[in-house]
Design an enzyme around this catalytic site. Structure first.
Site, mmCIF file in Angstrom:
data_model
loop_
_atom_site.group_PDB
_atom_site.id
_atom_site.type_symbol
_atom_site.label_atom_id
_atom_site.label_comp_id
_atom_site.label_asym_id
_atom_site.label_seq_id
_atom_site.Cartn_x
_atom_site.Cartn_y
_atom_site.Cartn_z
ATOM 1 C CG HIS A 160 -20.037 36.222 -5.922
ATOM 2 N ND1 HIS A 160 -19.996 37.496 -5.405
ATOM 3 C CD2 HIS A 160 -20.861 35.509 -5.116
ATOM 4 C CE1 HIS A 160 -20.742 37.559 -4.314
ATOM 5 N NE2 HIS A 160 -21.283 36.359 -4.116
ATOM 6 C CG HIS A 193 -33.497 41.486 -4.945
ATOM 7 N ND1 HIS A 193 -32.407 42.286 -4.655
ATOM 8 C CD2 HIS A 193 -34.521 42.325 -5.208
ATOM 9 C CE1 HIS A 193 -32.775 43.555 -4.711
ATOM 10 N NE2 HIS A 193 -34.050 43.611 -5.054
#
Length: 305
Positions: A148, A109
């Site tokens: 990340h 998302h």
């Protein structure tokens, strides 16, 4: 540095980003194309919804652009700014949700948005918001670190505090309180962001979106052809149920769209085509499914050595 908001510049970039992202995802999918539908909103504005379905790599994916205007800011947008309740507004953004076919490929998302509120003649109140997050069904450390690292690098030019601050916010936000369970491995989440003036805030928002474009297609391409069976498929469908629960109960974007009289088909494009809710379905200890819950979903520092 420009401190005055420039909605038209934001709109132009959002439309360009939508087109570039769809092209990149179509290339990775290698089969299906995006259906494009333009729509208008009676109260003002409209959007372009692009949906890909039943592809080799993507079972369903949506990339939605909207630019809506209204006479009264809905409660979901003014909850953190009560002084703006009832003010006229303009809100625009791109919202992305990808549900892969292969259970070893993660759902993703990304959303970036711009709000401007206030009547004509008033000094406008504006801010950006958005973020990106990853929801794997099976844990791969390589994917988590890459995700990340991209989030960290997107934040780095704007301050050393940005990544830890917005990572923590993401971990807190994408959390199913009624199950005491994170939705995925997180990423970034920010809202009410207008730090450093318009140009810098816009640049940060662009950086977050570009991080998604440069990273998720790579992860999807890496996992899309992994062999799987019925066990993995059933687990994927169960975990998708958690995704649906979050979007319908907690997600601010869904609430804003529904409260502002938005287009329901576009708002709910984030939902997967198939899912299931099995009663008290828990994985067997020592399985890859149990490993996801124990070692991947709890918040952690994925960039630690």
């Amino acid at each position: 540095m420009n401190n005055a908001p420039d909605p038209e510049t934001v709109k132009t970039w959002l439309l360009d980003f939508q087109a570039r992202l769809c092209a990149a995802l179509e290339k990775v999918d290698g089969g299906a194309g995006f259906l494009t539908e333009q729509w208008d909103r009676a109260e003002g504005g409209g959007g372009i919804t692009r949906v890909l379905a039943d592809g080799p790599a993507l079972e369903k994916g949506g990339v939605n652009f909207s630019d809506v205007q209204g006479a009264k800011l809905p409660p979901s947008a003014s909850a953190r700014r009560p002084e703006l309740a009832g003010k006229p507004f303009r809100a625009m953004g791109v919202s992305v949700v990808m549900h892969p076919t292969n259970p070893y490929a993660p759902t993703s998302h990304m959303n970036v948005r711009f709000f401007c509120a206030g009547a004509k003649g008033e000094h406008p109140i504006w801010w950006f918001g958005g973020g990106l997050d990853l929801t794997p069904y099976y844990g791969f450390e390589e994917d988590c670190r890459q995700w990340h690292q991209a989030a960290h690098d997107a934040c780095a030019p704007f301050g050393a505090d940005h990544y830890p601050r917005f990572k923590h916010w993401c971990d807190e936000y994408f959390y199913l309180k009624h199950r005491a369970e994170p939705r995925g491995i997180g990423g970034l989440f920010f809202d009410d962001y207008n730090e450093g003036g318009f140009d810098q805030s816009f640049a940060f928002t662009q950086s977050v979106a570009e991080a998604y474009l440069s990273t998720y297609p790579l992860i999807l391409d890496r996992r899309k052809n992994t062999p799987y069976g019925e066990r993995e498929r059933q687990w994927q469908l169960q975990r998708r149920g958690r995704y649906v629960e979050f979007n319908l109960v907690y997600d601010r974007g869904t609430l804003f769209g529904l409260q502002s009289g938005g287009r329901t088909e576009s708002i709910l494009m984030s939902l997967p085509p198939l899912t299931r809710w099995d009663y008290h379905a828990l994985p067997e200890p020592g399985t890859p499914e149990a490993d996801l819950l124990a070692n991947y979903l709890p918040p952690c520092d994925w960039l630690a050595d």
